[in-house]
Design an enzyme around this catalytic site. Structure first.
Site, mmCIF file in Angstrom:
data_model
loop_
_atom_site.group_PDB
_atom_site.id
_atom_site.type_symbol
_atom_site.label_atom_id
_atom_site.label_comp_id
_atom_site.label_asym_id
_atom_site.label_seq_id
_atom_site.Cartn_x
_atom_site.Cartn_y
_atom_site.Cartn_z
ATOM 1 N N SER A 1 64.863 19.094 74.509
ATOM 2 C CA SER A 1 64.165 18.038 75.370
ATOM 3 C C SER A 1 65.455 17.358 76.109
ATOM 4 O O SER A 1 65.458 15.916 76.319
ATOM 5 C CB SER A 1 63.402 17.053 74.477
ATOM 6 O OG SER A 1 62.136 17.898 74.102
ATOM 7 N N GLY B 1 61.084 21.873 73.789
ATOM 8 C CA GLY B 1 59.761 21.966 74.557
ATOM 9 C C GLY B 1 58.831 20.569 74.127
ATOM 10 O O GLY B 1 57.723 20.996 74.464
ATOM 11 N N ASN C 1 68.611 28.175 79.946
ATOM 12 C CA ASN C 1 67.843 29.241 79.548
ATOM 13 C C ASN C 1 66.470 28.979 80.426
ATOM 14 O O ASN C 1 65.602 28.150 80.221
ATOM 15 C CB ASN C 1 67.579 28.865 77.910
ATOM 16 C CG ASN C 1 66.668 29.684 77.451
ATOM 17 O OD1 ASN C 1 66.287 30.743 78.109
ATOM 18 N ND2 ASN C 1 66.070 29.666 76.268
ATOM 19 N N GLU D 1 69.412 23.591 67.702
ATOM 20 C CA GLU D 1 68.052 23.392 68.401
ATOM 21 C C GLU D 1 66.998 22.968 67.432
ATOM 22 O O GLU D 1 66.216 23.911 67.152
ATOM 23 C CB GLU D 1 67.680 24.447 68.965
ATOM 24 C CG GLU D 1 68.899 24.855 70.283
ATOM 25 C CD GLU D 1 67.866 25.276 71.539
ATOM 26 O OE1 GLU D 1 68.116 24.885 72.666
ATOM 27 O OE2 GLU D 1 67.336 26.359 71.286
ATOM 28 N N LYS E 1 64.306 31.076 80.250
ATOM 29 C CA LYS E 1 63.306 31.839 79.640
ATOM 30 C C LYS E 1 62.483 32.836 80.723
ATOM 31 O O LYS E 1 62.981 33.299 81.668
ATOM 32 C CB LYS E 1 62.303 30.923 78.908
ATOM 33 C CG LYS E 1 62.983 29.609 78.271
ATOM 34 C CD LYS E 1 62.055 28.922 77.316
ATOM 35 C CE LYS E 1 62.930 27.917 76.593
ATOM 36 N NZ LYS E 1 62.179 27.007 75.687
ATOM 37 N N HIS F 1 67.243 32.546 69.330
ATOM 38 C CA HIS F 1 66.559 31.443 69.838
ATOM 39 C C HIS F 1 65.319 31.497 68.841
ATOM 40 O O HIS F 1 64.662 32.252 68.575
ATOM 41 C CB HIS F 1 66.107 31.766 71.145
ATOM 42 C CG HIS F 1 65.680 30.235 71.899
ATOM 43 N ND1 HIS F 1 64.473 29.973 71.812
ATOM 44 C CD2 HIS F 1 66.271 29.328 72.532
ATOM 45 C CE1 HIS F 1 64.116 28.812 72.454
ATOM 46 N NE2 HIS F 1 65.245 28.473 72.910
ATOM 47 N N GLU G 1 62.307 30.628 69.821
ATOM 48 C CA GLU G 1 60.960 31.202 70.262
ATOM 49 C C GLU G 1 61.083 32.774 69.681
ATOM 50 O O GLU G 1 60.024 33.302 69.507
ATOM 51 C CB GLU G 1 60.961 31.070 71.561
ATOM 52 C CG GLU G 1 60.422 29.882 72.108
ATOM 53 C CD GLU G 1 60.821 29.252 73.462
ATOM 54 O OE1 GLU G 1 61.461 29.954 74.434
ATOM 55 O OE2 GLU G 1 60.864 28.181 73.806
#
Ligand code: PEP
Length: 249
Positions: A212, A173, A9, A167, A11, A95, A97
């Site tokens: 991660s 992250g 991904n 996730e 991003k 996702h 985010e």
């Protein structure tokens, strides 16, 4: 046997020049890996570039979101058939985010999931709990609720046309990945919940871990019986790291 799958991904990163170097190195790096499937999910403006570079290779490409509508007055939105026009096979849906920063809800994510399937795209449907939720012992409640938002609405057949991704938000992250045992526990929970509706679909659906991942921790995670590969953020921007994760398949 479920084949392992590794999805990058990207991003909101990249440029025409950087993408060329990155994607060409990934293509060369995974060319002789026959035990897994590999996908890069790139920003919309670079779909044509990904298509031009990756067509005919064992790297597929996709997008990071899509509209649940086919057309209309939706400024800035991109429809499922537009993604199909650029040869996408996969699209990330829900996702964290987008759930956190772009007001994505279980309902809107479910609608996008359904639109992707209807268009012939494979949605990569993301689920996961925050640290606070984990510490309150709410992981199964949160992940179960997110899973049910597609399972109850669209049935297990829809899940058979999708890829699921666990996730945990505290691992995305952060350099604080879930341990293989922590991830396996939630993957088992997801598979068992699907099995209540359809055992065969539960056995066959691919459930990725994301958060991660790096070349040093991927193998131990991918070796767990219910972890079928990974969704990779930061390490997907570095060809040797991404290829290192792909080699763990
Ligand atoms: C992600 O954003 O989906 C992700 C897994 O990011 P990272 O690998 O950087 O934790």
């Amino acid at each position: 046997m479920r084949r392992k799958l590794v999805v990058g991904n990207w991003k909101m990163n990249g440029s025409i020049a950087k993408n060329k170097v990155l994607l060409e190195a990934v293509i060369v790096g995974v060319r002789d890996l026959h035990h897994g499937d590999f996908v890069v999910c790139v920003p919309y403006p670079y779909l044509a570039q990904a298509q031009a570079l990756a067509q005919g290779t064992n790297v597929a490409w996709g997008a990071q979101n899509l509209s649940s509508n086919e057309d209309g007055a939706l400024t800035g939105a991109v429809s499922p058939s537009m993604l199909m026009d650029y040869g996408c096979s996969h699209v990330i849906v829900g996702h964290s985010e987008r759930r956190l920063l772009s007001h994505e809800t279980d309902d809107t994510a479910a609608a996008r999931f359904h639109a992707a399937i209807n268009a012939g795209l494979t949605p990569i449907f993301c689920m996961g709990e925050t640290l606070e939720e984990r510490e309150s012992d709410w992981t199964e409640y949160v992940v179960g609720r997110q899973l049910d938002s597609i399972l109850r609405r669209f049935g297990p057949e829809s899940v058979s046309k999708a890829v699921l991704a666990y996730e945990p938000l505290w691992a995305v992250g952060t350099d604080n990945p879930a341990t293989p045992a922590q991830a396996q526990e939630v993957h088992t929970f997801i598979r068992k919940r699907i099995a209540r509706c359809d055992k065969k679909i539960a056995k066959n659906v691919r459930i990725l871990y994301g958060g991660s991942l790096n070349p040093s921790n991927a193998k131990a995670l991918f070796d767990m019986p219910d972890i079928d590969g990974g969704l990779v953020g930061r390490c997907s921007l570095d060809a040797s790291a991404f290829v290192g994760i792909c080699k763990a398949t």
